[in-house]
Design an enzyme around this catalytic site. Structure first.
Site, PDB file in Angstrom:
ATOM      1  N   ASP A  61     -66.984 -39.639  86.816  1.00  0.00           N
ATOM      2  CA  ASP A  61     -65.369 -39.655  86.490  1.00  0.00           C
ATOM      3  C   ASP A  61     -64.369 -39.592  87.527  1.00  0.00           C
ATOM      4  OD1 ASP A  61     -66.939 -39.572  83.817  1.00  0.00           O
ATOM      5  OD2 ASP A  61     -66.390 -37.635  83.844  1.00  0.00           O
ATOM      6  N   GLU A 234     -63.474 -45.488  75.765  1.00  0.00           N
ATOM      7  CA  GLU A 234     -63.184 -44.324  76.287  1.00  0.00           C
ATOM      8  C   GLU A 234     -62.497 -44.742  77.715  1.00  0.00           C
ATOM      9  OE1 GLU A 234     -66.142 -41.282  76.513  1.00  0.00           O
ATOM     10  OE2 GLU A 234     -67.448 -42.404  78.234  1.00  0.00           O
TER      11      GLU A 234
END
Length: 638
Positions: A61, A234
């Site tokens: 991430d 997402e």
């Protein structure tokens, strides 16, 4: 324009043409890297900047920004700490010192830190960095939710103040900001039933949603490539260029090798209207035979603003999923004739990648960081640049509050560059000379070794400044005590190579372990999350032979010292009379830009008791372990 807008060039001013362009193919990437490598071999005064993917392991991430001459990077930790790295080169991030710029022990948001993003937005007190991250409770993922921090100044390295949770009562993750038509929005991800959606909402400010508004679903996993493993969309990320707004998102379950990127475009004028978004029917970035699950990306521009880059995580094995196996990767992308981004495919691990254009400058920029004066111990004069604007020579001058201010900005392998706050240039040995008495001057950054310095502990409380390329120290010509005398490169036998570090102005001392700052409560010294309190602001005042006292006001007679002048490890650190023998300290630079504070009398450093993260953790003197619990980063609260 948001921080990752393709139009923004960053804060630096580049003065020359850029490196050779490259295409999205691996062959062209490798050819450009080979060209850069040959240039570097012919000029051994600098590193080539070439890197290979992955840049480093356990880099899930990622979020990356280039700002004021440095790359700043965050990645998921799964802990109670928010970690950031910075370096002047992309390749340098691989070995950059990780600094925890925030931590929390609040039971409702203590744990499972995910997906940090930091955006430079205009808040109530001007431009600040807003850090949005996901956190929840210990032992479960059922309470994950978005939280927002605000930087104290314009430095992404913090310290940060906690501002609040967007929706603490419901599950929400992966927040990203969108600025459009002078309005601010957040895009977040949320499970509804067995489906994970991307949703948009308008904001009152960077940490507060507007009241009484509907939230709009932007993506629903419905196509075959969005539902591998689970129905997931997402990790929305905004990309803006030439007046157009795109949104990438990650699709399919991250625990499968089929995690990938999809794309939307805002084709109308209202981001809250789902009909104003166009969804592309095919994924735009997918697995290969060597890279699996590429996704949860970000965007950044090269230092000269001519290239656009993608940063993302991926796995090296089809068997890996949402774990610490996800590693950090970066590559350039392009735009097609229709003005749509083309990301190509993930580069094969081990393929050499040339650095982003402009890394080798010439660059003039005001680097973020604590200001220091460097005072020669022989002359008691400050390292400075000649007053004549046409004269870039390093000289010594009378110390004043408006001149001779330097930022010690970490590069690689324990070296720093000395960034001048007046002319936004960097201290170098002219022509990378290795000769004694070589000229030292201020110049634009060119990523040369002769523009980098090792700051080591010297005699008493002083330090030495040694050039990375020549291995020779900075000293005063003839060891003169006269103002405007040249500062030169000399050999180690010189008698005037000792310098004192004097931090300028009010200082916050942020611990590398916790991200919390040194604070006074009563007479006790402890750590606290920064909250603009007077008890968290400190002044360093010189005493003699390079040592410093640490107090909260120049007129104060109370300084940081050791309780009862104890010499043993574990003795409490408290406020004492400034005349006490334990009331003086030596600053010792550490790799990555941090400092250790050693007591002059006891010879022991400050540190966090038990390396604690909790608010109010005590500060004590400790054995010298040189660990992150004993390293502090000096910051200027604004």
């Amino acid at each position: 324009m948001i921080a990752k807008s393709i139009k923004r060039l960053g804060a630096g001013v580049l003065l020359c043409a850029t490196l050779i362009g490259c295409n999205s193919t691996e062959q062209t990437t490798a050819a450009r890297a080979e060209s850069v490598a040959k240039t570097a071999d012919e000029n051994a005064t600098q590193a080539s900047g070439i890197f290979t993917n992955p840049l480093f392991p356990n880099g899930a991430d990622p979020w990356l920004e280039y700002w004021d001459g440095n790359y700043y990077l965050t990645t998921t930790t799964w802990t109670s700490q928010l970690v950031m790295r910075k370096a002047p080169t992309l390749a340098g991030l691989a070995d950059a010192t990780p600094v925890n710029v925030w931590s929390s022990t609040d039971p409702d948001r203590c744990c499972n830190f995910w997906a940090f993003e930091f955006h430079r937005l205009k808040g109530p007190n001007g431009y600040r960095w807003y850090m949005m991250y996901t956190a929840g409770r210990d032992g479960t993922l059922d309470y994950q939710h978005l939280n927002v921090l605000e930087s104290v100044g314009d430095d992404p390295m913090g310290p940060y103040q906690y501002k609040g949770a967007l929706m603490p009562g419901i599950w929400n993750i992966d927040g990203n900001y969108l600025e459009h038509n002078d309005k601010l929005y957040v895009i977040y991800s949320q499970w509804r039933g067995d489906t994970q959606l991307n949703i948009i909402a308008e904001m009152e400010n960077p940490w507060t949603l507007k009241d009484d508004q509907e939230h709009t679903v932007l993506t629903t996993p419905e196509l075959d490539w969005e539902i591998s493993g689970r129905k997931v969309t997402e990790g929305a990320e905004i990309l803006q260029r030439n007046g157009r707004t795109f949104m990438t998102y990650s699709a399919s379950f991250c625990n499968t090798p089929d995690y990938k990127l999809g794309l939307l475009e805002l084709v109308g004028d209202d981001p809250m209207n789902r009909e104003h978004w166009k969804k592309f029917p095919e994924p735009v970035f997918t697995r290969t035979e060597t890279v699996f699950g590429p996704g949860h990306n970000g965007f950044f521009t090269s230092p000269d603003g001519t290239e656009e880059w993608l940063v993302y995580h991926g796995n090296d094995s089809v068997e890996h999923g949402c774990s610490a196996t996800r590693s950090l990767r970066a590559q350039k992308f392009t735009w097609n004739d229709a003005g749509v981004p083309e990301f190509g495919e993930p580069l094969t691990p081990g393929v050499e990648v040339a650095p982003p254009s402009g890394e080798n400058g010439p660059l003039v920029t005001r680097v973020q960081g604590q200001r220091y004066q460097l005072v020669n111990s022989t002359s008691e004069l400050c390292l400075d640049i000649a007053a004549d604007p046409e004269d870039a020579r390093a000289v010594q001058r009378e110390c004043a509050g408006t001149n001779g201010q330097w930022v010690l900005d970490a590069t690689t392998e324990g070296f720093v560059r000395l960034a001048n706050r007046e002319d936004s240039k960097f201290l170098e040995v002219a022509s990378c000379s290795t000769a004694d008495n070589a000229r030292v001057q201020s110049a634009a950054w060119r990523n040369n070794y002769c523009q980098q310095w090792k700051v080591d502990a010297g005699i008493d409380g002083n330090v030495t400044l040694t050039n990375r390329y020549s291995g020779k120290p900075l000293a005063i010509a003839g060891c003169s005590a006269s103002a405007n005398q040249a500062v030169l490169q000399q050999n180690a036998d010189s008698a005037c190579t000792q310098w004192q570090l004097r931090p300028m102005g009010e200082v916050a001392l942020m611990n590398q372990q916790s991200g919390k700052t040194l604070a006074m409560r009563g007479d006790n010294v402890e750590q606290q999350a920064f909250d603009y309190k007077a008890s968290q602001r400190w002044l360093f005042e010189p005493t003699d032979t390079g040592y410093l006292s640490l107090k909260q006001a120049s007129e104060s007679e109370r300084c940081v010292g050791v309780a009862d002048n104890q010499v043993v490890p574990g003795a409490n650190v408290v406020m004492v009379d400034c005349g006490e023998k334990t009331a003086q300290w030596r600053l010792t630079p550490k790799a990555g830009g941090g400092m250790m504070l050693f007591n002059r009398y006891t010879k022991l450093p400050l540190g966090l008791t038990n390396c604690g993260l909790a608010e109010g953790t005590n500060i004590a003197q400790q054995p010298d372990l040189s660990n992150r619990c004993q390293i502090f980063y000096l910051r200027e609260p604004q």
